[in-house]
Design a protein around this motif. Structure first.
Motif, PDB file in Angstrom:
ATOM      1  N   ALA A   1      -6.889  10.816  -3.323  1.00 22.26           N
ATOM      2  CA  ALA A   1      -6.089  10.853  -4.832  1.00 22.26           C
ATOM      3  C   ALA A   1      -5.080   9.549  -3.862  1.00 22.26           C
ATOM      4  O   ALA A   1      -4.921   9.143  -6.073  1.00 22.26           O
ATOM      5  CB  ALA A   1      -5.725  12.425  -4.480  1.00 22.26           C
ATOM      6  N   ALA A   2      -4.426   9.793  -2.915  1.00 24.59           N
ATOM      7  CA  ALA A   2      -3.417   8.288  -3.332  1.00 24.59           C
ATOM      8  C   ALA A   2      -3.582   6.852  -3.591  1.00 24.59           C
ATOM      9  O   ALA A   2      -2.876   6.483  -4.191  1.00 24.59           O
ATOM     10  CB  ALA A   2      -2.452   8.611  -1.783  1.00 24.59           C
ATOM     11  N   VAL A   3      -4.613   7.034  -2.665  1.00 26.40           N
ATOM     12  CA  VAL A   3      -5.749   5.875  -2.949  1.00 26.40           C
ATOM     13  C   VAL A   3      -5.711   4.595  -4.397  1.00 26.40           C
ATOM     14  O   VAL A   3      -5.751   4.275  -4.754  1.00 26.40           O
ATOM     15  CB  VAL A   3      -6.521   5.648  -1.834  1.00 26.40           C
ATOM     16  CG1 VAL A   3      -6.765   3.711  -1.793  1.00 26.40           C
ATOM     17  CG2 VAL A   3      -5.928   5.393  -0.094  1.00 26.40           C
ATOM     18  N   GLU A   4      -6.759   6.298  -4.846  1.00 30.62           N
ATOM     19  CA  GLU A   4      -7.420   6.010  -6.407  1.00 30.62           C
ATOM     20  C   GLU A   4      -5.642   6.004  -7.461  1.00 30.62           C
ATOM     21  O   GLU A   4      -5.891   5.055  -7.686  1.00 30.62           O
ATOM     22  CB  GLU A   4      -7.332   7.708  -6.776  1.00 30.62           C
ATOM     23  CG  GLU A   4      -8.879   7.745  -6.037  1.00 30.62           C
ATOM     24  CD  GLU A   4      -9.186   9.218  -6.668  1.00 30.62           C
ATOM     25  OE1 GLU A   4     -10.842   9.532  -6.133  1.00 30.62           O
ATOM     26  OE2 GLU A   4      -8.630  10.000  -6.853  1.00 30.62           O
ATOM     27  N   GLU A   5      -4.694   6.591  -6.769  1.00 32.93           N
ATOM     28  CA  GLU A   5      -3.525   6.787  -7.839  1.00 32.93           C
ATOM     29  C   GLU A   5      -3.323   4.705  -7.709  1.00 32.93           C
ATOM     30  O   GLU A   5      -2.861   4.608  -8.715  1.00 32.93           O
ATOM     31  CB  GLU A   5      -1.979   7.473  -7.232  1.00 32.93           C
ATOM     32  CG  GLU A   5      -1.382   7.135  -8.108  1.00 32.93           C
ATOM     33  CD  GLU A   5       0.124   8.316  -7.917  1.00 32.93           C
ATOM     34  OE1 GLU A   5       1.312   8.240  -8.179  1.00 32.93           O
ATOM     35  OE2 GLU A   5      -0.338   8.925  -6.795  1.00 32.93           O
ATOM     36  N   GLN A   6      -3.053   4.188  -6.317  1.00 31.84           N
ATOM     37  CA  GLN A   6      -2.869   2.829  -5.906  1.00 31.84           C
ATOM     38  C   GLN A   6      -3.588   2.240  -7.135  1.00 31.84           C
ATOM     39  O   GLN A   6      -2.993   0.911  -7.947  1.00 31.84           O
ATOM     40  CB  GLN A   6      -2.879   2.870  -4.640  1.00 31.84           C
ATOM     41  CG  GLN A   6      -1.015   3.618  -3.800  1.00 31.84           C
ATOM     42  CD  GLN A   6      -1.398   3.189  -2.445  1.00 31.84           C
ATOM     43  OE1 GLN A   6      -1.619   3.034  -2.232  1.00 31.84           O
ATOM     44  NE2 GLN A   6      -0.071   3.590  -1.693  1.00 31.84           N
ATOM     45  N   ALA A   7      -4.821   1.952  -6.456  1.00 29.19           N
ATOM     46  CA  ALA A   7      -5.779   1.233  -7.281  1.00 29.19           C
ATOM     47  C   ALA A   7      -5.348   0.894  -8.786  1.00 29.19           C
ATOM     48  O   ALA A   7      -6.253   0.338  -8.791  1.00 29.19           O
ATOM     49  CB  ALA A   7      -7.192   1.854  -6.605  1.00 29.19           C
ATOM     50  N   GLU A   8      -5.422   2.260  -9.607  1.00 28.25           N
ATOM     51  CA  GLU A   8      -4.937   3.233 -10.622  1.00 28.25           C
ATOM     52  C   GLU A   8      -3.430   1.790 -11.143  1.00 28.25           C
ATOM     53  O   GLU A   8      -3.829   0.725 -12.023  1.00 28.25           O
ATOM     54  CB  GLU A   8      -4.994   3.440 -11.288  1.00 28.25           C
ATOM     55  CG  GLU A   8      -5.012   3.882 -12.826  1.00 28.25           C
ATOM     56  CD  GLU A   8      -5.433   5.669 -13.412  1.00 28.25           C
ATOM     57  OE1 GLU A   8      -4.875   5.486 -14.207  1.00 28.25           O
ATOM     58  OE2 GLU A   8      -4.965   5.909 -12.503  1.00 28.25           O
ATOM     59  N   ALA A   9      -2.855   2.240 -10.439  1.00 25.58           N
ATOM     60  CA  ALA A   9      -1.610   1.502 -11.068  1.00 25.58           C
ATOM     61  C   ALA A   9      -2.312  -0.350 -10.945  1.00 25.58           C
ATOM     62  O   ALA A   9      -1.429  -0.559 -11.563  1.00 25.58           O
ATOM     63  CB  ALA A   9      -0.393   1.634  -9.721  1.00 25.58           C
ATOM     64  N   LEU A  10      -2.704  -0.681  -9.560  1.00 23.94           N
ATOM     65  CA  LEU A  10      -2.756  -2.616  -9.260  1.00 23.94           C
ATOM     66  C   LEU A  10      -3.601  -2.691 -10.540  1.00 23.94           C
ATOM     67  O   LEU A  10      -3.433  -3.647 -11.010  1.00 23.94           O
ATOM     68  CB  LEU A  10      -3.664  -1.725  -8.250  1.00 23.94           C
ATOM     69  CG  LEU A  10      -3.649  -4.170  -7.894  1.00 23.94           C
ATOM     70  CD1 LEU A  10      -2.796  -4.388  -7.567  1.00 23.94           C
ATOM     71  CD2 LEU A  10      -4.972  -4.011  -6.360  1.00 23.94           C
ATOM     72  N   SER A  11      -4.964  -2.079 -11.338  1.00 20.02           N
ATOM     73  CA  SER A  11      -6.011  -2.127 -12.220  1.00 20.02           C
ATOM     74  C   SER A  11      -4.539  -2.690 -13.464  1.00 20.02           C
ATOM     75  O   SER A  11      -4.940  -3.880 -14.439  1.00 20.02           O
ATOM     76  CB  SER A  11      -6.965  -1.278 -12.767  1.00 20.02           C
ATOM     77  OG  SER A  11      -7.942  -1.134 -10.924  1.00 20.02           O
ATOM     78  N   LYS A  12      -4.024  -1.755 -13.676  1.00 21.79           N
ATOM     79  CA  LYS A  12      -3.018  -1.638 -14.794  1.00 21.79           C
ATOM     80  C   LYS A  12      -2.170  -3.251 -14.779  1.00 21.79           C
ATOM     81  O   LYS A  12      -1.944  -3.956 -15.852  1.00 21.79           O
ATOM     82  CB  LYS A  12      -1.595  -0.648 -14.929  1.00 21.79           C
ATOM     83  CG  LYS A  12      -3.039   0.673 -15.446  1.00 21.79           C
ATOM     84  CD  LYS A  12      -1.821   2.198 -15.739  1.00 21.79           C
ATOM     85  CE  LYS A  12      -2.953   3.123 -16.172  1.00 21.79           C
ATOM     86  NZ  LYS A  12      -1.493   3.579 -16.440  1.00 21.79           N
ATOM     87  N   GLN A  13      -1.808  -3.495 -13.075  1.00 17.98           N
ATOM     88  CA  GLN A  13      -1.010  -4.521 -13.373  1.00 17.98           C
ATOM     89  C   GLN A  13      -1.070  -5.527 -13.461  1.00 17.98           C
ATOM     90  O   GLN A  13      -1.233  -6.877 -13.916  1.00 17.98           O
ATOM     91  CB  GLN A  13      -0.324  -4.371 -11.655  1.00 17.98           C
ATOM     92  CG  GLN A  13       0.631  -5.388 -11.590  1.00 17.98           C
ATOM     93  CD  GLN A  13       0.921  -5.761 -10.118  1.00 17.98           C
ATOM     94  OE1 GLN A  13       0.333  -4.689  -9.761  1.00 17.98           O
ATOM     95  NE2 GLN A  13       1.503  -6.488  -9.411  1.00 17.98           N
ATOM     96  N   LEU A  14      -2.742  -5.790 -13.048  1.00 14.75           N
ATOM     97  CA  LEU A  14      -3.400  -6.498 -13.193  1.00 14.75           C
ATOM     98  C   LEU A  14      -3.400  -7.365 -14.847  1.00 14.75           C
ATOM     99  O   LEU A  14      -3.893  -8.731 -15.026  1.00 14.75           O
ATOM    100  CB  LEU A  14      -4.919  -6.895 -12.799  1.00 14.75           C
ATOM    101  CG  LEU A  14      -4.871  -6.639 -11.375  1.00 14.75           C
ATOM    102  CD1 LEU A  14      -6.585  -6.386 -10.549  1.00 14.75           C
ATOM    103  CD2 LEU A  14      -4.151  -7.550 -10.638  1.00 14.75           C
TER     104      LEU A  14
END
Length: 224
Positions: A168-181
């Motif tokens: 869940a923590a990795v999923e949250e970081q990946a989602e934040a990264l996608s939004k940043q991109l």
């Protein structure tokens, strides 16, 4: 301690390698030098790299030839390659770079901040992929060692809960990264890599859900 990512710098001119090291040192990752295409291929035999910065004009094996060898190898074909060139021969030359498998093609002189930002995106994606593989490997080891019985019923349940929380923590970081991109209008290659990571995360989440009691734990297939 979090292991640092390795970045391969390939250029036949020592002063260019020194300049790249100065630009990328702020990322606090491991920078590996290679002064030729042959030397770069040797380094790729033993080490894993988050991204490769590859000079186009080199004596002997040039950047295009080196990239072709990298993309033919199963171990290295998915490593992002950023071409660096001091000579702009027009659209045809740029197209040849992308055709060779590059995710980006940058002409010198380039903006140091832009180059550092591009590299940092691929380093972050690499670190997320490493975390995902670690979680999948840990789960595989536990399941392979689970021989059944009453004493084994509690341990897998606790492990699954822990893995679910970590995922869940990795999923949250990946989602934040996608939004940043998305916000930064990043390169299409970086966005595609982030989407690939999210698909892997989705696959692992489904596998974990399938292992929950009463859902047919033996049928789960983990992403590679």
């Amino acid at each position: 301690m979090v292991q640092k990512a390795k970045i391969l710098l390939v250029d036949d001119r020592p002063e260019n390698l020194l300049a790249l090291e100065a630009i990328l040192s702020a990322l606090d990752q491991t920078l590996v030098r290679a002064s030729s295409g042959e030397e770069a291929l040797k380094a790729l035999l033993t080490d894993d790299f988050a991204v490769i910065l590859l000079d186009v004009q080199m004596p002997g094996m040039d950047g295009f030839e080196t990239a072709a060898h990298i993309k033919r190898r199963e171990r290295t074909r998915d490593i992002p390659i950023i071409f660096l060139t001091a000579i702009n021969h027009g659209p045809h030359h740029t197209f040849r770079g992308y055709a060779a498998g590059a995710v980006d093609y940058i002409s010198k002189p380039f903006d140091p901040w832009v180059l550092r930002a591009k590299v940092s995106v691929f380093v972050e994606l690499y670190m997320k992929n490493c975390k995902l593989r670690e979680q999948a490997a840990l789960l595989r080891l536990q399941l392979e060692g689970d021989g059944g019985g009453a004493d084994h019923e509690k341990e897998p349940a606790g492990l699954l809960a822990e893995l679910s929380a970590r995922l869940a923590a990795v999923e949250e970081q990946a989602e934040a990264l996608s939004k940043q991109l998305d916000d930064e209008s990043a390169d299409a290659a970086a966005v595609a890599t982030a989407a690939h990571l999210e698909r892997k995360l989705t696959g692992l989440r489904r596998a974990l859900d399938a292992l929950e009691p009463g859902t047919g734990r033996g049928a789960a297939t983990l992403p590679s």
